[in-house]
Design an enzyme around this catalytic site. Structure first.
Site, PDB file in Angstrom:
ATOM      1  N   SER A   7       0.834  -1.200   0.000  1.00 23.82           N
ATOM      2  CA  SER A   7       0.000   0.000   0.000  1.00 23.82           C
ATOM      3  C   SER A   7       0.866   1.246   0.000  1.00 23.82           C
ATOM      4  O   SER A   7       1.624   1.484   0.947  1.00 23.82           O
ATOM      5  CB  SER A   7      -0.902   0.023   1.233  1.00 23.82           C
ATOM      6  OG  SER A   7      -1.408   1.332   1.391  1.00 23.82           O
ATOM      7  N   HIS A  32      -1.241  -1.253  -4.342  1.00 26.94           N
ATOM      8  CA  HIS A  32      -2.496  -0.978  -3.634  1.00 26.94           C
ATOM      9  C   HIS A  32      -2.578   0.523  -3.343  1.00 26.94           C
ATOM     10  O   HIS A  32      -1.702   1.074  -2.666  1.00 26.94           O
ATOM     11  CB  HIS A  32      -2.547  -1.794  -2.340  1.00 26.94           C
ATOM     12  CG  HIS A  32      -3.828  -1.681  -1.581  1.00 26.94           C
ATOM     13  ND1 HIS A  32      -4.927  -2.487  -1.836  1.00 26.94           N
ATOM     14  CD2 HIS A  32      -4.202  -0.869  -0.570  1.00 26.94           C
ATOM     15  CE1 HIS A  32      -5.908  -2.173  -1.010  1.00 26.94           C
ATOM     16  NE2 HIS A  32      -5.496  -1.180  -0.223  1.00 26.94           N
ATOM     17  N   ASP A  34      -4.801   3.606  -1.770  1.00 27.21           N
ATOM     18  CA  ASP A  34      -5.872   3.900  -0.827  1.00 27.21           C
ATOM     19  C   ASP A  34      -6.414   5.307  -1.029  1.00 27.21           C
ATOM     20  O   ASP A  34      -5.711   6.285  -0.755  1.00 27.21           O
ATOM     21  CB  ASP A  34      -5.345   3.751   0.607  1.00 27.21           C
ATOM     22  CG  ASP A  34      -5.098   2.299   0.971  1.00 27.21           C
ATOM     23  OD1 ASP A  34      -6.052   1.507   0.886  1.00 27.21           O
ATOM     24  OD2 ASP A  34      -3.953   1.954   1.320  1.00 27.21           O
ATOM     25  N   MET A  36      -9.061   8.082   0.109  1.00 25.11           N
ATOM     26  CA  MET A  36      -9.897   8.436   1.278  1.00 25.11           C
ATOM     27  C   MET A  36     -10.468   9.836   1.106  1.00 25.11           C
ATOM     28  O   MET A  36      -9.753  10.752   0.703  1.00 25.11           O
ATOM     29  CB  MET A  36      -9.042   8.398   2.541  1.00 25.11           C
ATOM     30  CG  MET A  36      -8.348   7.072   2.765  1.00 25.11           C
ATOM     31  SD  MET A  36      -7.387   7.119   4.284  1.00 25.11           S
ATOM     32  CE  MET A  36      -6.617   5.490   4.226  1.00 25.11           C
ATOM     33  N   HIS A  65      -8.391   1.073  -3.904  1.00 20.16           N
ATOM     34  CA  HIS A  65      -9.308   0.840  -2.778  1.00 20.16           C
ATOM     35  C   HIS A  65      -9.999   2.154  -2.442  1.00 20.16           C
ATOM     36  O   HIS A  65      -9.395   3.036  -1.845  1.00 20.16           O
ATOM     37  CB  HIS A  65      -8.478   0.304  -1.602  1.00 20.16           C
ATOM     38  CG  HIS A  65      -9.249   0.057  -0.350  1.00 20.16           C
ATOM     39  ND1 HIS A  65      -8.630  -0.234   0.851  1.00 20.16           N
ATOM     40  CD2 HIS A  65     -10.581   0.053  -0.086  1.00 20.16           C
ATOM     41  CE1 HIS A  65      -9.548  -0.416   1.786  1.00 20.16           C
ATOM     42  NE2 HIS A  65     -10.738  -0.228   1.242  1.00 20.16           N
ATOM     43  N   MET A  67     -12.190   4.351  -0.370  1.00 24.28           N
ATOM     44  CA  MET A  67     -12.836   4.532   0.933  1.00 24.28           C
ATOM     45  C   MET A  67     -13.562   5.862   0.857  1.00 24.28           C
ATOM     46  O   MET A  67     -13.184   6.857   1.496  1.00 24.28           O
ATOM     47  CB  MET A  67     -11.776   4.512   2.053  1.00 24.28           C
ATOM     48  CG  MET A  67     -11.282   3.096   2.320  1.00 24.28           C
ATOM     49  SD  MET A  67      -9.739   3.070   3.229  1.00 24.28           S
ATOM     50  CE  MET A  67      -8.590   3.122   1.855  1.00 24.28           C
ATOM     51  N   MET A 136     -11.346  -6.048   5.609  1.00 25.22           N
ATOM     52  CA  MET A 136     -10.579  -5.071   6.393  1.00 25.22           C
ATOM     53  C   MET A 136     -10.235  -5.681   7.746  1.00 25.22           C
ATOM     54  O   MET A 136     -11.121  -6.084   8.506  1.00 25.22           O
ATOM     55  CB  MET A 136     -11.377  -3.782   6.605  1.00 25.22           C
ATOM     56  CG  MET A 136     -11.623  -2.958   5.352  1.00 25.22           C
ATOM     57  SD  MET A 136     -10.140  -2.534   4.406  1.00 25.22           S
ATOM     58  CE  MET A 136      -9.167  -1.642   5.623  1.00 25.22           C
ATOM     59  N   GLY A 144      -0.655   1.530   9.492  1.00 20.82           N
ATOM     60  CA  GLY A 144       0.075   1.304  10.732  1.00 20.82           C
ATOM     61  C   GLY A 144      -0.764   0.945  11.947  1.00 20.82           C
ATOM     62  O   GLY A 144      -0.323   1.139  13.079  1.00 20.82           O
ATOM     63  N   ASP A 174      -6.557  -6.599   4.347  1.00 26.97           N
ATOM     64  CA  ASP A 174      -6.024  -5.242   4.339  1.00 26.97           C
ATOM     65  C   ASP A 174      -6.004  -4.647   5.744  1.00 26.97           C
ATOM     66  O   ASP A 174      -7.051  -4.378   6.332  1.00 26.97           O
ATOM     67  CB  ASP A 174      -6.875  -4.378   3.406  1.00 26.97           C
ATOM     68  CG  ASP A 174      -6.277  -2.996   3.191  1.00 26.97           C
ATOM     69  OD1 ASP A 174      -5.171  -2.733   3.696  1.00 26.97           O
ATOM     70  OD2 ASP A 174      -6.927  -2.181   2.508  1.00 26.97           O
ATOM     71  N   GLY A 175      -4.787  -4.426   6.257  1.00 26.93           N
ATOM     72  CA  GLY A 175      -4.621  -3.729   7.534  1.00 26.93           C
ATOM     73  C   GLY A 175      -3.870  -4.554   8.551  1.00 26.93           C
ATOM     74  O   GLY A 175      -4.238  -5.676   8.874  1.00 26.93           O
ATOM     75  N   GLY A 176      -2.756  -4.013   9.021  1.00 26.45           N
ATOM     76  CA  GLY A 176      -1.998  -4.671  10.084  1.00 26.45           C
ATOM     77  C   GLY A 176      -1.336  -5.975   9.678  1.00 26.45           C
ATOM     78  O   GLY A 176      -0.989  -6.787  10.539  1.00 26.45           O
TER      79      GLY A 176
HETATM   80  C1  DX5 Z   1      -6.309   1.369   5.657  1.00 26.84           C
HETATM   81  C2  DX5 Z   1      -5.875   1.072   4.249  1.00 26.84           C
HETATM   82  C3  DX5 Z   1      -4.751   0.104   4.188  1.00 26.84           C
HETATM   83  C4  DX5 Z   1      -3.494   0.579   4.853  1.00 26.84           C
HETATM   84  C5  DX5 Z   1      -2.718  -0.615   5.273  1.00 26.84           C
HETATM   85  O1  DX5 Z   1      -7.449   2.150   5.624  1.00 26.84           O
HETATM   86  O2  DX5 Z   1      -6.942   0.511   3.516  1.00 26.84           O
HETATM   87  O3  DX5 Z   1      -4.503  -0.321   2.856  1.00 26.84           O
HETATM   88  O4  DX5 Z   1      -2.707   1.395   4.034  1.00 26.84           O
HETATM   89  O5  DX5 Z   1      -1.615  -0.187   6.003  1.00 26.84           O
HETATM   90  P1  DX5 Z   1      -0.867  -1.128   7.040  1.00 26.84           P
HETATM   91  O6  DX5 Z   1      -0.412  -2.340   6.304  1.00 26.84           O
HETATM   92  O7  DX5 Z   1       0.229  -0.267   7.532  1.00 26.84           O
HETATM   93  O8  DX5 Z   1      -1.884  -1.494   8.112  1.00 26.84           O
HETATM   94 ZN    ZN Z   2      -6.459  -0.401   1.509  1.00 28.62          ZN
END
Ligand code: DX5
Ligand code: ZN
Length: 215
Positions: A7, A32, A34, A36, A65, A67, A136, A144, A174-176
Protein backbone atom coordinates in the site's frame (compact mmCIF):
# COMPACT_ATOMS: atom_id res chain seq x y z
CA UNK A 1 1.46 -18.55 -3.14
CA UNK A 2 -0.29 -15.36 -2.09
CA UNK A 3 -0.26 -12.16 -4.08
CA UNK A 4 1.41 -9.20 -2.34
CA UNK A 5 -0.07 -5.73 -2.73
CA UNK A 6 2.05 -3.05 -1.01
CA UNK A 7 0.00 0.00 0.00
CA UNK A 8 1.54 3.24 -1.20
CA UNK A 9 -0.23 5.09 1.62
CA UNK A 10 2.96 4.39 3.59
CA UNK A 11 5.30 5.37 0.74
CA UNK A 12 7.44 8.51 0.75
CA UNK A 13 5.42 10.94 -1.39
CA UNK A 14 8.49 13.08 -2.03
CA UNK A 15 10.06 10.16 -3.83
CA UNK A 16 7.02 8.36 -5.17
CA UNK A 17 8.69 7.43 -8.44
CA UNK A 18 11.56 5.75 -6.59
CA UNK A 19 9.11 3.79 -4.46
CA UNK A 20 7.19 2.73 -7.59
CA UNK A 21 10.41 1.60 -9.24
CA UNK A 22 11.30 -0.36 -6.11
CA UNK A 23 7.92 -2.14 -6.35
CA UNK A 24 8.45 -2.80 -10.08
CA UNK A 25 11.77 -4.45 -9.25
CA UNK A 26 10.36 -6.46 -6.36
CA UNK A 27 8.12 -9.50 -6.20
CA UNK A 28 5.09 -7.32 -5.42
CA UNK A 29 2.10 -8.34 -7.54
CA UNK A 30 -0.18 -5.30 -7.34
CA UNK A 31 0.13 -1.63 -6.34
CA UNK A 32 -2.50 -0.98 -3.63
CA UNK A 33 -3.75 2.62 -3.72
CA UNK A 34 -5.87 3.90 -0.83
CA UNK A 35 -8.29 6.67 -1.72
CA UNK A 36 -9.90 8.44 1.28
CA UNK A 37 -12.45 11.22 1.18
CA UNK A 38 -12.68 12.45 4.78
CA UNK A 39 -16.35 11.38 4.74
CA UNK A 40 -16.47 7.60 4.62
CA UNK A 41 -13.29 7.51 6.67
CA UNK A 42 -11.90 10.19 9.01
CA UNK A 43 -8.87 10.86 6.84
CA UNK A 44 -8.01 12.23 3.40
CA UNK A 45 -5.26 10.62 1.35
CA UNK A 46 -4.70 11.31 -2.35
CA UNK A 47 -6.80 11.30 -5.49
CA UNK A 48 -6.95 11.03 -9.25
CA UNK A 49 -3.84 13.05 -10.26
CA UNK A 50 -1.60 10.85 -8.12
CA UNK A 51 -3.17 7.66 -9.50
CA UNK A 52 -2.56 8.95 -13.04
CA UNK A 53 1.11 9.62 -12.30
CA UNK A 54 1.61 6.23 -10.65
CA UNK A 55 0.02 4.57 -13.69
CA UNK A 56 2.74 6.05 -15.90
CA UNK A 57 5.50 4.20 -14.07
CA UNK A 58 3.79 1.14 -12.57
CA UNK A 59 4.48 -2.13 -14.35
CA UNK A 60 1.92 -4.02 -12.28
CA UNK A 61 -1.87 -3.78 -11.89
CA UNK A 62 -3.27 -0.89 -9.86
CA UNK A 63 -5.53 -2.14 -7.06
CA UNK A 64 -7.52 0.95 -6.14
CA UNK A 65 -9.31 0.84 -2.78
CA UNK A 66 -12.01 3.50 -2.62
CA UNK A 67 -12.84 4.53 0.93
CA UNK A 68 -15.31 7.13 -0.28
CA UNK A 69 -19.05 7.74 -0.21
CA UNK A 70 -20.98 7.49 -3.52
CA UNK A 71 -18.18 5.63 -5.30
CA UNK A 72 -20.36 5.30 -8.43
CA UNK A 73 -19.70 8.99 -9.11
CA UNK A 74 -15.98 8.31 -9.57
CA UNK A 75 -15.71 4.80 -11.05
CA UNK A 76 -15.21 6.04 -14.59
CA UNK A 77 -12.65 8.64 -13.54
CA UNK A 78 -10.58 6.02 -11.72
CA UNK A 79 -10.78 3.74 -14.74
CA UNK A 80 -9.48 6.62 -16.88
CA UNK A 81 -6.73 7.24 -14.34
CA UNK A 82 -5.56 3.64 -14.71
CA UNK A 83 -7.28 1.45 -12.11
CA UNK A 84 -7.25 -2.25 -12.99
CA UNK A 85 -9.11 -3.43 -9.90
CA UNK A 86 -11.61 -1.04 -8.34
CA UNK A 87 -12.80 -1.80 -4.82
CA UNK A 88 -15.81 -0.14 -3.22
CA UNK A 89 -16.99 -0.50 0.35
CA UNK A 90 -20.08 -2.55 1.11
CA UNK A 91 -20.98 0.08 3.74
CA UNK A 92 -20.74 2.93 1.21
CA UNK A 93 -22.99 1.39 -1.46
CA UNK A 94 -26.76 1.64 -1.38
CA UNK A 95 -26.93 -0.26 -4.69
CA UNK A 96 -23.93 -2.55 -4.41
CA UNK A 97 -25.05 -4.88 -7.21
CA UNK A 98 -25.32 -1.92 -9.58
CA UNK A 99 -21.93 -0.61 -8.47
CA UNK A 100 -20.30 -3.97 -9.21
CA UNK A 101 -21.91 -4.07 -12.66
CA UNK A 102 -20.72 -0.54 -13.35
CA UNK A 103 -17.11 -1.39 -12.47
CA UNK A 104 -17.16 -4.49 -14.66
CA UNK A 105 -18.81 -2.71 -17.57
CA UNK A 106 -15.92 -0.21 -17.43
CA UNK A 107 -13.53 -3.15 -17.96
CA UNK A 108 -12.10 -3.31 -14.44
CA UNK A 109 -12.13 -6.12 -11.92
CA UNK A 110 -14.64 -5.49 -9.16
CA UNK A 111 -13.64 -5.55 -5.52
CA UNK A 112 -15.88 -5.21 -2.48
CA UNK A 113 -14.36 -4.26 0.87
CA UNK A 114 -16.02 -4.96 4.21
CA UNK A 115 -15.34 -3.22 7.49
CA UNK A 116 -14.43 -5.25 10.58
CA UNK A 117 -18.03 -5.05 11.87
CA UNK A 118 -19.66 -6.25 8.65
CA UNK A 119 -20.60 -9.95 8.58
CA UNK A 120 -19.45 -12.07 5.65
CA UNK A 121 -22.92 -13.45 4.95
CA UNK A 122 -24.12 -10.02 3.76
CA UNK A 123 -22.15 -10.74 0.58
CA UNK A 124 -24.10 -13.92 -0.14
CA UNK A 125 -26.19 -12.52 -2.99
CA UNK A 126 -23.33 -10.82 -4.83
CA UNK A 127 -20.36 -13.08 -4.15
CA UNK A 128 -20.56 -14.72 -7.60
CA UNK A 129 -20.20 -11.26 -9.21
CA UNK A 130 -17.16 -10.17 -7.21
CA UNK A 131 -13.52 -10.62 -8.30
CA UNK A 132 -11.91 -9.60 -5.00
CA UNK A 133 -13.31 -9.42 -1.46
CA UNK A 134 -11.20 -7.06 0.62
CA UNK A 135 -11.58 -8.03 4.25
CA UNK A 136 -10.58 -5.07 6.39
CA UNK A 137 -8.48 -6.27 9.30
CA UNK A 138 -8.35 -2.75 10.79
CA UNK A 139 -10.90 0.06 10.73
CA UNK A 140 -10.18 1.84 7.46
CA UNK A 141 -8.63 5.28 7.43
CA UNK A 142 -5.03 4.91 8.54
CA UNK A 143 -1.93 2.84 7.93
CA UNK A 144 0.08 1.30 10.73
CA UNK A 145 -2.81 0.01 12.88
CA UNK A 146 -3.01 -3.24 14.84
CA UNK A 147 -4.43 -6.32 13.12
CA UNK A 148 -7.88 -7.33 14.49
CA UNK A 149 -7.60 -11.05 15.38
CA UNK A 150 -11.29 -11.90 14.62
CA UNK A 151 -10.37 -11.44 10.96
CA UNK A 152 -9.10 -15.02 10.95
CA UNK A 153 -12.65 -16.33 11.60
CA UNK A 154 -13.97 -14.09 8.83
CA UNK A 155 -11.48 -15.54 6.36
CA UNK A 156 -12.74 -19.03 7.22
CA UNK A 157 -16.38 -17.99 6.80
CA UNK A 158 -15.64 -16.21 3.54
CA UNK A 159 -13.77 -19.18 2.14
CA UNK A 160 -16.81 -21.37 2.84
CA UNK A 161 -19.18 -18.88 1.25
CA UNK A 162 -17.00 -18.59 -1.87
CA UNK A 163 -16.87 -22.38 -2.25
CA UNK A 164 -20.60 -22.83 -1.58
CA UNK A 165 -21.49 -20.28 -4.25
CA UNK A 166 -18.96 -21.48 -6.82
CA UNK A 167 -17.44 -17.98 -6.82
CA UNK A 168 -13.92 -17.27 -8.06
CA UNK A 169 -13.44 -14.29 -5.75
CA UNK A 170 -10.00 -13.74 -4.27
CA UNK A 171 -9.72 -13.01 -0.55
CA UNK A 172 -7.64 -9.90 0.14
CA UNK A 173 -6.63 -8.92 3.67
CA UNK A 174 -6.02 -5.24 4.34
CA UNK A 175 -4.62 -3.73 7.53
CA UNK A 176 -2.00 -4.67 10.08
CA UNK A 177 -0.42 -7.37 7.93
CA UNK A 178 3.12 -8.17 9.13
CA UNK A 179 5.79 -10.80 8.65
CA UNK A 180 4.48 -12.34 11.89
CA UNK A 181 0.88 -12.92 10.79
CA UNK A 182 1.29 -13.38 7.03
CA UNK A 183 1.68 -17.13 7.05
CA UNK A 184 -1.36 -17.69 9.34
CA UNK A 185 -3.42 -15.51 7.01
CA UNK A 186 -2.33 -17.43 3.94
CA UNK A 187 -2.90 -20.76 5.69
CA UNK A 188 -6.42 -19.75 6.60
CA UNK A 189 -7.24 -18.81 3.01
CA UNK A 190 -5.98 -15.34 2.14
CA UNK A 191 -5.10 -14.95 -1.56
CA UNK A 192 -3.84 -11.36 -1.46
CA UNK A 193 -2.02 -9.55 1.36
CA UNK A 194 -1.99 -5.76 1.45
CA UNK A 195 0.93 -4.36 3.42
CA UNK A 196 1.70 -0.69 4.00
CA UNK A 197 3.89 -0.12 7.02
CA UNK A 198 5.36 -3.62 6.99
CA UNK A 199 6.86 -2.88 3.55
CA UNK A 200 7.60 0.84 3.51
CA UNK A 201 8.84 1.22 7.09
CA UNK A 202 11.14 -1.75 6.59
CA UNK A 203 14.86 -1.08 6.24
CA UNK A 204 14.82 -3.34 3.17
CA UNK A 205 11.38 -3.20 1.48
CA UNK A 206 12.34 -5.54 -1.38
CA UNK A 207 13.52 -8.18 1.09
CA UNK A 208 10.35 -7.75 3.16
CA UNK A 209 8.16 -8.22 0.08
CA UNK A 210 10.18 -11.33 -0.69
CA UNK A 211 9.61 -12.65 2.83
CA UNK A 212 5.87 -11.92 2.62
CA UNK A 213 5.78 -13.72 -0.71
CA UNK A 214 7.52 -16.75 0.80
CA UNK A 215 5.22 -16.83 3.86
C1 DX5 B 1 -6.31 1.37 5.66
C2 DX5 B 1 -5.87 1.07 4.25
C3 DX5 B 1 -4.75 0.10 4.19
C4 DX5 B 1 -3.49 0.58 4.85
C5 DX5 B 1 -2.72 -0.61 5.27
O1 DX5 B 1 -7.45 2.15 5.62
O2 DX5 B 1 -6.94 0.51 3.52
O3 DX5 B 1 -4.50 -0.32 2.86
O4 DX5 B 1 -2.71 1.39 4.03
O5 DX5 B 1 -1.62 -0.19 6.00
P1 DX5 B 1 -0.87 -1.13 7.04
O6 DX5 B 1 -0.41 -2.34 6.30
O7 DX5 B 1 0.23 -0.27 7.53
O8 DX5 B 1 -1.88 -1.49 8.11
ZN1 ZN C 1 -6.46 -0.40 1.51
Amino acid sequence: MALIAPSLLSANFLQLEQDCTMLNNSRADWFHLDIMDGRFVPNISFGLPIVEQIKKVAKKPLDVHLMIVEPERYAEAFQQAGADILTVHYEACIHLHRNIQQIKSLGMKAGVAINPHTPINLLENVIDQIDVVCVMSVNPGFGGQQFIPQTIDKIRALKKLIAACGSKALIEIDGGVTLDNASALIHTGADVLVAGNAVFKSTDPVATINQLKNS
